[in-house]
Design a protein around this motif. Structure first.
Motif, short mmCIF file in Angstrom:
data_model
loop_
_atom_site.label_atom_id
_atom_site.label_comp_id
_atom_site.label_asym_id
_atom_site.label_seq_id
_atom_site.Cartn_x
_atom_site.Cartn_y
_atom_site.Cartn_z
N GLU A 279 0.84 -1.21 0.00
CA GLU A 279 0.00 0.00 0.00
C GLU A 279 0.87 1.26 0.00
OE1 GLU A 279 -2.89 2.50 3.03
OE2 GLU A 279 -2.60 0.35 3.39
N LEU A 280 1.87 1.29 0.89
CA LEU A 280 2.75 2.45 0.96
C LEU A 280 3.55 2.61 -0.33
CD1 LEU A 280 4.02 2.00 4.63
CD2 LEU A 280 2.61 3.88 3.79
N MET A 281 3.96 1.50 -0.93
CA MET A 281 4.71 1.55 -2.17
C MET A 281 3.86 2.17 -3.28
SD MET A 281 7.01 -1.56 -3.90
CE MET A 281 6.21 -2.71 -2.84
N CYS A 282 2.62 1.73 -3.38
CA CYS A 282 1.74 2.24 -4.44
C CYS A 282 1.43 3.72 -4.25
CB CYS A 282 0.46 1.42 -4.49
SG CYS A 282 0.68 -0.27 -5.08
N ARG A 283 1.15 4.11 -3.00
CA ARG A 283 0.85 5.51 -2.73
C ARG A 283 2.04 6.40 -3.07
NH1 ARG A 283 -3.90 6.23 -0.15
NH2 ARG A 283 -4.81 4.46 0.99
N ARG A 284 3.22 5.93 -2.73
CA ARG A 284 4.43 6.69 -3.03
C ARG A 284 4.66 6.78 -4.54
NH1 ARG A 284 7.70 9.97 0.27
NH2 ARG A 284 9.87 9.92 -0.45
N ALA A 285 4.44 5.66 -5.22
CA ALA A 285 4.72 5.61 -6.66
C ALA A 285 3.84 6.56 -7.46
CB ALA A 285 4.54 4.18 -7.17
N GLN A 302 7.01 -0.94 -11.47
CA GLN A 302 5.88 -1.79 -11.80
C GLN A 302 6.21 -3.27 -11.57
OE1 GLN A 302 4.83 -0.75 -15.82
NE2 GLN A 302 3.85 1.19 -15.22
N ASN A 303 7.43 -3.65 -11.89
CA ASN A 303 7.85 -5.04 -11.63
C ASN A 303 7.85 -5.35 -10.15
OD1 ASN A 303 8.22 -5.44 -14.35
ND2 ASN A 303 10.44 -5.20 -14.32
N TRP A 304 8.36 -4.40 -9.34
CA TRP A 304 8.37 -4.62 -7.89
C TRP A 304 6.95 -4.83 -7.36
CZ3 TRP A 304 11.91 0.06 -6.22
CH2 TRP A 304 13.24 -0.22 -6.58
N ILE A 352 9.95 -7.71 0.13
CA ILE A 352 8.89 -6.77 -0.26
C ILE A 352 9.06 -5.44 0.47
CG2 ILE A 352 6.42 -6.31 -0.09
CD1 ILE A 352 5.99 -9.33 -0.61
N ILE A 353 9.30 -5.51 1.79
CA ILE A 353 9.48 -4.27 2.57
C ILE A 353 10.72 -3.53 2.10
CG2 ILE A 353 9.83 -3.31 4.87
CD1 ILE A 353 8.30 -5.74 5.98
N ASP A 354 11.77 -4.28 1.75
CA ASP A 354 13.01 -3.65 1.28
C ASP A 354 12.76 -2.87 -0.01
OD1 ASP A 354 15.97 -3.48 1.76
OD2 ASP A 354 15.99 -4.28 -0.28
N ARG A 355 11.93 -3.43 -0.91
CA ARG A 355 11.60 -2.71 -2.15
C ARG A 355 10.82 -1.44 -1.82
NH1 ARG A 355 15.09 -4.79 -5.75
NH2 ARG A 355 14.73 -6.99 -6.20
N ALA A 356 9.92 -1.53 -0.83
CA ALA A 356 9.16 -0.35 -0.43
C ALA A 356 10.08 0.72 0.15
CB ALA A 356 8.08 -0.74 0.58
N VAL A 357 11.06 0.29 0.95
CA VAL A 357 12.05 1.23 1.48
C VAL A 357 12.79 1.91 0.34
CG1 VAL A 357 14.24 1.40 2.73
CG2 VAL A 357 12.37 0.03 3.68
N GLN A 358 13.22 1.13 -0.65
CA GLN A 358 13.95 1.66 -1.79
C GLN A 358 13.13 2.71 -2.53
OE1 GLN A 358 16.98 0.73 -2.00
NE2 GLN A 358 17.71 1.45 -3.99
N LEU A 359 11.85 2.44 -2.67
CA LEU A 359 10.97 3.34 -3.40
C LEU A 359 10.77 4.66 -2.64
CD1 LEU A 359 9.19 3.69 -5.89
CD2 LEU A 359 7.35 2.54 -4.68
N HIS A 360 10.86 4.61 -1.32
CA HIS A 360 10.67 5.81 -0.51
C HIS A 360 11.96 6.62 -0.36
CE1 HIS A 360 6.82 4.04 0.53
NE2 HIS A 360 6.49 5.14 1.17
N GLY A 361 13.07 6.10 -0.87
CA GLY A 361 14.33 6.82 -0.74
C GLY A 361 14.70 7.03 0.71
N ALA A 362 15.19 8.22 1.03
CA ALA A 362 15.62 8.51 2.40
C ALA A 362 14.47 8.35 3.39
CB ALA A 362 16.18 9.93 2.48
N GLY A 363 13.27 8.67 2.93
CA GLY A 363 12.11 8.52 3.82
C GLY A 363 11.90 7.09 4.28
N GLY A 364 12.31 6.14 3.45
CA GLY A 364 12.09 4.73 3.78
C GLY A 364 12.86 4.26 4.99
#
Length: 404
Positions: A279-285, A302-304, A352-364
């Motif tokens: 959910e967080l990944m999609c909202r950020r994206a 999209q692959n993630w 999965i969480i690691d990909r979400a962290v990556q997508l959020h950058g420093a915020g992650g």
């Protein structure tokens, strides 16, 4: 196998989802603010007690315990989707529902193996959410992935047992409301059967000789919400012989009975943690732009997201199958599946969480999002209740046995 939710599960799911939206998620930031203002950071924030009272009023209480005398009487299959929902806020929701480890496992032990007096003194206040508890098994001086290595001694002395040893990463022990420890140690260290050397005994927190030495960090977190993870020493701790749980020599079997449900409960919540990360990944994206277009349009992102969705659906089906087997053929009959989910779920959810962290950058990796703490919790579960490699070894042996 039919994994369709029955009427009672649907009713509880709807009620729990509303409870999460209206009470738990809005309380996440408030709980952190209140904790920062506490004189003792290990005390329970007022909002947590308010959540517990509301959950109990709504009948969202002790859902984990299948025993109708003490709990909600739900099967594993009924509880699975509910535990998954609590995984969306794993540091708050399980506690609010009185479904948080290590209390859940300790209540199961007392309900199944405790004497009438032990149930009256310790199980009843735990069920009421009036006290917390700890389970003291892991030790710093031995490889605790092999429970037969335990060095803590529990020696009979007349009408008492005397406990000596050192434990660490004892979940919940920093919480002042933690009033009772279930301690695993050796009563017969030279016994022929290495699985009959251990026993479990109840040690009240205020017993002379029991010292909670320090809080152990988990990837830099002290995990206040679960009452921390402590180093605890037992120096000639004397308790009545009546505090023995079950029979002398039964500790290993009790531990195995405790860990089976604990493992699947962790995996249920892990799926909820993965859903929160998606959910967080999609909202950020969809809210951020990089290199001239929304991040959501980047192929790698999209692959993630696609891979995360496929993985969660696979894990959920395996967990539901395991729950169904535990209900129909028992924990022993579901041994392969329990080990399978324990291996697969934490490993995949960490990714999965690691990909979400990556997508959020420093915020992650910051405190402004729950991802860093979710990652630390999920990564720890590759060690808790037996590391991956122990389960892989056991599972491989079972597979190879068919061909020997």
């Amino acid at each position: 196998m039919d994994f369709a939710f029955d009427a009672r599960t649907e009713e509880l799911r709807a009620k729990l989802l509303t409870f999460m939206d209206e009470h738990v998620h809005p309380a996440e930031a408030l709980a952190s603010e209140q904790r920062a203002a506490l004189a003792d950071p290990w005390d329970t924030p007022a909002v947590v007690e308010e959540l517990k009272a509301e959950a109990r009023k709504q009948g969202l209480w002790n859902l984990f315990l299948p025993d109708t005398e003490y709990g909600a009487g739900l099967t594993n299959l009924q509880y699975a989707p509910l535990a998954e929902i609590t995984g969306h806020s794993p540091h708050l929701a399980p506690t609010a529902l009185n479904c948080a480890a290590p209390d859940t496992g300790n209540m199961e032990v007392l309900a199944q193996f405790g004497s009438a007096e032990q149930k009256k003194q310790w199980l009843e206040p735990l069920l009421a959410g009036e006290i917390r508890s700890a389970f003291a098994m892991t030790e710093p001086e031995v490889a605790s992935s092999d429970a037969t290595n335990i060095r803590t001694r529990i020696e009979r002395d007349g009408d008492d047992y005397v406990v000596n040893g050192r434990k660490w990463y004892i979940s919940g022990a920093m919480n002042p409301d933690c009033k009772i420890f279930i301690v695993m140690g050796k009563t017969d260290p030279d016994g022929e059967d290495i699985r009959r050397q251990q026993s479990m005994i109840l040690v009240p927190r205020d017993t002379p000789g029991l010292e909670v030495r320090r809080a152990m960090q988990v990837y830099g977190y002290e995990d206040h919400s679960h009452g921390g993870h402590a180093e605890v020493s037992f120096d000639n701790v004397r308790v009545p012989a009546a505090n023995l749980v079950g029979e002398e020599g039964g500790g290993f079997a009790i531990a195995q009975a405790r860990l089976g449900p604990g493992r699947i409960h962790h995996c249920m919540r892990l799926i909820g943690m993965a859903e929160r990360a998606i959910e967080l990944m999609c909202r950020r994206a969809v809210s951020r732009t990089a290199f001239g277009r929304p991040i959501a349009q980047q192929g790698v992102v999209q692959n993630w997201i696609a891979d995360a969705r496929v993985t969660v659906e696979q894990l959920r089906l395996l967990v539901l199958k395991t729950a169904w087997l535990m209900d129909t053929v028992g924990n022993r009959g579901a041994h392969t599946e329990i080990q399978s989910i324990k291996i697969a779920t934490p490993r995949a959810v960490v990714d999965i969480i690691d990909r979400a962290v990556q997508l959020h950058g420093a915020g992650g990796v910051s405190q402004d999002f729950p991802l860093a703490e979710l990652w630390a919790s999920a990564r720890t579960l590759r060690l808790a209740d037996g590391p991956d490699e122990v389960h892989q070894r056991s599972l491989a042996r079972r597979e190879l046995k068919k061909y020997l």
